[in-house]
Design an enzyme around this catalytic site. Sequence first.
Site, mmCIF file in Angstrom:
data_model
loop_
_atom_site.group_PDB
_atom_site.id
_atom_site.type_symbol
_atom_site.label_atom_id
_atom_site.label_comp_id
_atom_site.label_asym_id
_atom_site.label_seq_id
_atom_site.Cartn_x
_atom_site.Cartn_y
_atom_site.Cartn_z
ATOM 1 N N PHE A 11 10.101 -6.953 4.869
ATOM 2 C CA PHE A 11 10.949 -5.894 5.415
ATOM 3 C C PHE A 11 12.044 -6.478 6.309
ATOM 4 O O PHE A 11 11.833 -7.462 7.015
ATOM 5 C CB PHE A 11 10.126 -4.927 6.278
ATOM 6 C CG PHE A 11 9.190 -4.031 5.528
ATOM 7 C CD1 PHE A 11 9.504 -2.696 5.316
ATOM 8 C CD2 PHE A 11 7.982 -4.506 5.053
ATOM 9 C CE1 PHE A 11 8.633 -1.851 4.639
ATOM 10 C CE2 PHE A 11 7.094 -3.676 4.378
ATOM 11 C CZ PHE A 11 7.429 -2.341 4.171
ATOM 12 N N ASP A 12 13.205 -5.838 6.293
ATOM 13 C CA ASP A 12 14.185 -5.981 7.358
ATOM 14 C C ASP A 12 13.612 -5.238 8.562
ATOM 15 O O ASP A 12 12.705 -4.410 8.423
ATOM 16 C CB ASP A 12 15.508 -5.360 6.897
ATOM 17 C CG ASP A 12 16.510 -5.235 8.013
ATOM 18 O OD1 ASP A 12 16.831 -6.265 8.632
ATOM 19 O OD2 ASP A 12 16.967 -4.106 8.279
#
Length: 215
Positions: A11-12
Site C-alpha cells: 500500500f501507499d
Amino acid sequence: MSIPTWPVAVFDLDGTVVNTIPLIIASYEHALTSVLGVRPEPAEAKSWIGETLQETFSRRYPERAAELVASYVAWNAANLATLAQRYVGMDALLAELVAAGVQIGLATSKRRLSAENTVKFAGLADRIAVTVAMEDTELHKPSPQPLLLALSRLGADPGHSVYIGDAAVDVLAARAAGMDAIAVTWGAGERSGLAAAGPTAIVDTMPELHRLLLG
C-alpha cells in the site's frame, strides 16, 4: 475464510491507508507562508502529494528547499494528531487481509519517522510487515524502486502482488514493477488522472476494495 486475490498487497500511505491529505496541504501552506511569504492554492499543493518533499521544494524553490523541508517536517509532526484522520474500514480490511494470510507492506515517499508516526497514529503498526520509506531508495515513485524493495523484503514476486495507491505515480510505479495496480479515489488523485495511468482497477469505496482483495 475469504480467499485473497493476491498473496501480497503493498500500500501507499498518504491518502490511501490514512487520510493525511488535509494535514499535508496545511503543512505545505505553513512552510511556504512562513519561509517565503507565499500561499499555495490547495489544489496545487494537493497535486504535489506522492513526491518527496525534497523533490517538490527543490524543483520549485531550489535556493530555499532545505528551509522549506525543515519547516514542513516540524509543523507536520506537531499537527499530525489534530489534522490526520483514520479511514473508516481500513483497520478492519488490513486485519482481514492478515487473517487470510496476505503479506502487507507499505511503500511511501514519506520520511521514515513521519511514516512510522502516521501508522502508529492510525493504530495499524501490527498489520504491516514491511515499510519502505523515502530514505530507503535512491529513486522514488513513479520509479518502481520502492515497490520492488518492499517486495524483496517480503520475499515476494511482482507477478503475484498488487500495489494500492491514490495517485497516478502509484499506478505508474506498480506497472513499472510488474505488479497489478489498484487506484483508490478517496485520496489526492482525480479519477480521470488515475484512469489515464492505466490501473488494473479503480475503486471509490472501501467495500469495493475489500471485494477486489478478498472476493
